[in-house]
Design a protein around this motif. Structure first.
Motif, short mmCIF file in Angstrom:
data_model
loop_
_atom_site.label_atom_id
_atom_site.label_comp_id
_atom_site.label_asym_id
_atom_site.label_seq_id
_atom_site.Cartn_x
_atom_site.Cartn_y
_atom_site.Cartn_z
N ALA A 111 -79.75 -39.38 61.41
CA ALA A 111 -79.63 -38.69 62.69
C ALA A 111 -78.17 -38.77 63.13
N ILE A 112 -77.75 -37.78 63.89
CA ILE A 112 -76.40 -37.79 64.47
C ILE A 112 -76.57 -37.83 65.98
N TRP A 113 -76.03 -38.86 66.59
CA TRP A 113 -76.12 -39.03 68.04
C TRP A 113 -74.74 -38.89 68.64
N THR A 114 -74.67 -38.19 69.77
CA THR A 114 -73.39 -38.03 70.47
C THR A 114 -73.38 -38.89 71.73
N ASN A 115 -72.20 -39.40 72.01
CA ASN A 115 -71.97 -40.25 73.17
C ASN A 115 -71.59 -39.34 74.34
N GLN A 116 -72.47 -39.21 75.28
CA GLN A 116 -72.25 -38.33 76.43
C GLN A 116 -72.04 -39.19 77.68
N GLY A 117 -70.90 -39.90 77.72
CA GLY A 117 -70.64 -40.80 78.83
C GLY A 117 -71.52 -42.03 78.79
N GLY A 118 -71.96 -42.39 77.62
CA GLY A 118 -72.88 -43.50 77.39
C GLY A 118 -73.96 -43.03 76.42
N TRP A 119 -74.68 -43.99 75.89
CA TRP A 119 -75.65 -43.69 74.84
C TRP A 119 -77.06 -43.44 75.37
N GLU A 120 -77.28 -43.47 76.67
CA GLU A 120 -78.62 -43.35 77.23
C GLU A 120 -79.32 -42.05 76.83
N THR A 121 -78.60 -40.93 76.92
CA THR A 121 -79.21 -39.63 76.57
C THR A 121 -79.62 -39.60 75.10
N ALA A 122 -78.74 -40.05 74.23
CA ALA A 122 -79.05 -40.06 72.79
C ALA A 122 -80.27 -40.95 72.52
N LEU A 123 -80.31 -42.11 73.16
CA LEU A 123 -81.43 -43.03 72.95
C LEU A 123 -82.74 -42.44 73.46
N THR A 124 -82.69 -41.77 74.59
CA THR A 124 -83.89 -41.14 75.15
C THR A 124 -84.40 -40.05 74.21
N GLN A 125 -83.50 -39.23 73.71
CA GLN A 125 -83.90 -38.14 72.81
C GLN A 125 -84.37 -38.66 71.46
N ALA A 126 -83.96 -39.86 71.08
CA ALA A 126 -84.30 -40.41 69.77
C ALA A 126 -85.64 -41.14 69.75
N ARG A 127 -86.29 -41.28 70.89
CA ARG A 127 -87.52 -42.09 70.96
C ARG A 127 -88.56 -41.75 69.89
N PRO A 128 -88.84 -40.48 69.62
CA PRO A 128 -89.86 -40.23 68.59
C PRO A 128 -89.41 -40.67 67.18
N TRP A 129 -88.12 -40.76 66.98
CA TRP A 129 -87.56 -41.07 65.64
C TRP A 129 -87.19 -42.55 65.52
N LEU A 130 -86.76 -43.15 66.60
CA LEU A 130 -86.32 -44.54 66.60
C LEU A 130 -87.55 -45.44 66.78
N LEU A 131 -88.08 -45.88 65.67
CA LEU A 131 -89.33 -46.65 65.66
C LEU A 131 -89.11 -48.07 65.19
#
Length: 132
Positions: A111-131
């Motif tokens: 997965a490629i995650w972007t830092n949008q002023g912090g990692w919260e958005t990326a982590l929220t969007q990754a929930r189904p994948w981050l197991l």
């Protein structure tokens, strides 16, 4: 945190070391992994802390998802101080001791995650994948 074994482990790779698909048999290993003699990994529970501690200023990271069962025999659970435990637990990180090999045979997906002023958005969007 749980003492059960995870389904997946994760390797975070900085934007300066792009991960291209199809994956190579052996990806480039970070300087810290080379110096340590093992590959530093994180569980799903540890990923947020790893991002915020070591990748705070990165514009993006590549997140490699590794099925735990395929590398379990080469993983040691160790604290940052080097203490070893037989299984995951609070403060214990998975370290892969397999000759510094990480590539298409070990990595299930990227997965490629972007830092949008912090990692919260990326982590929220990754929930189904981050197991765990």
């Amino acid at each position: 945190m749980t003492d059960t074994e995870p389904l997946y482990l994760y390797k975070l790779v900085p934007s300066s070391t792009p991960v291209r698909e199809p994956l190579l048999e052996r990806l480039e290993v970070s300087e810290i992994d080379q110096k340590s003699g093992f590959i530093h990994l994180s569980t799903a529970f540890q990923v947020p802390g790893t991002l915020n501690t070591f990748f705070h200023d990165e514009p993006l990271v590549y997140v490699l998802r590794i099925p735990y069962g395929s590398v379990e025999q080469d993983v040691r659970w160790e604290s940052p101080e080097g203490k070893v435990a037989p299984r995951p637990g609070e403060g214990m990180f998975p370290h892969l001791y397999n000759g510094l090999k990480l590539g298409r045979d070990e990595v299930e997906s990227v997965a490629i995650w972007t830092n949008q002023g912090g990692w919260e958005t990326a982590l929220t969007q990754a929930r189904p994948w981050l197991l765990y």
